[in-house]
Design a protein around this motif. Structure first.
Motif, short mmCIF file in Angstrom:
data_model
loop_
_atom_site.label_atom_id
_atom_site.label_comp_id
_atom_site.label_asym_id
_atom_site.label_seq_id
_atom_site.Cartn_x
_atom_site.Cartn_y
_atom_site.Cartn_z
N LEU A 147 -38.78 14.29 30.75
CA LEU A 147 -39.44 14.62 31.94
C LEU A 147 -39.86 16.27 32.11
O LEU A 147 -40.96 16.90 32.49
N ARG A 148 -38.45 16.77 31.86
CA ARG A 148 -38.67 18.25 31.85
C ARG A 148 -39.67 18.94 30.90
O ARG A 148 -40.28 19.91 31.26
N GLU A 149 -39.36 18.37 29.69
CA GLU A 149 -40.26 18.87 28.63
C GLU A 149 -41.92 18.56 28.98
O GLU A 149 -42.45 19.63 28.76
N ARG A 150 -42.06 17.54 29.18
CA ARG A 150 -43.41 17.14 29.38
C ARG A 150 -43.93 18.00 30.84
O ARG A 150 -45.02 18.35 30.70
N THR A 202 -21.20 5.41 28.87
CA THR A 202 -21.65 6.54 28.20
C THR A 202 -22.98 6.06 27.74
O THR A 202 -23.84 7.32 27.89
N GLY A 203 -23.52 5.15 27.47
CA GLY A 203 -24.92 4.86 26.71
C GLY A 203 -25.82 5.31 28.03
O GLY A 203 -27.07 5.64 27.86
N VAL A 204 -25.42 4.66 29.31
CA VAL A 204 -26.33 4.95 30.56
C VAL A 204 -26.44 6.24 30.70
O VAL A 204 -27.63 6.88 30.82
N VAL A 205 -25.64 6.99 30.53
CA VAL A 205 -25.34 8.58 31.05
C VAL A 205 -26.25 8.98 29.95
O VAL A 205 -27.03 9.94 30.32
N ILE A 206 -26.28 8.89 28.56
CA ILE A 206 -26.85 9.55 27.51
C ILE A 206 -28.43 9.07 28.02
O ILE A 206 -29.29 9.76 27.58
N ALA A 207 -28.94 7.86 28.28
CA ALA A 207 -30.29 7.44 28.41
C ALA A 207 -30.72 8.37 29.58
O ALA A 207 -32.01 8.65 29.67
N VAL A 208 -29.98 8.23 30.67
CA VAL A 208 -30.63 9.14 31.64
C VAL A 208 -30.64 10.70 31.47
O VAL A 208 -31.66 11.34 31.76
N LEU A 212 -31.16 12.01 28.47
CA LEU A 212 -32.81 11.88 27.62
C LEU A 212 -33.99 11.89 28.62
O LEU A 212 -34.89 12.56 28.08
N GLY A 213 -33.77 11.03 29.40
CA GLY A 213 -35.08 10.68 30.31
C GLY A 213 -35.33 12.05 31.18
O GLY A 213 -36.49 12.36 31.14
N ILE A 214 -34.23 12.71 31.65
CA ILE A 214 -34.50 13.90 32.59
C ILE A 214 -34.85 14.93 31.34
O ILE A 214 -35.94 15.56 31.80
#
Length: 55
Positions: free
Chosen positions: A42-45, A29-35, A37-39
């Motif tokens: 990147l989309r925001e940037r 679950t932590g990995v899914v949340i981290a991915v 948030l990363g996506i």
């Protein structure tokens, strides 16, 4: 102030749930949340760069 209280209550609930979940589930679950948030970051940037170049 009310937002902080609600956030702390939610955090306590989530941490209590994670304490009773299996370790593999918590890590997955932590990995899914981290991915996610990363996506999102990147989309925001990318969106902000495109928006500033258009103006």
């Amino acid at each position: 102030m009310l937002f902080i209280v609600a956030a702390l209550l939610l955090l306590g609930f989530v941490l209590g749930t994670v304490a009773h979940a299996p370790l593999t589930f918590s890590v997955a679950t932590g990995v899914v949340i981290a991915v996610w948030l990363g996506i999102f970051a990147l989309r925001e940037r990318h969106g902000r760069r495109r928006h500033t170049q258009a103006h």
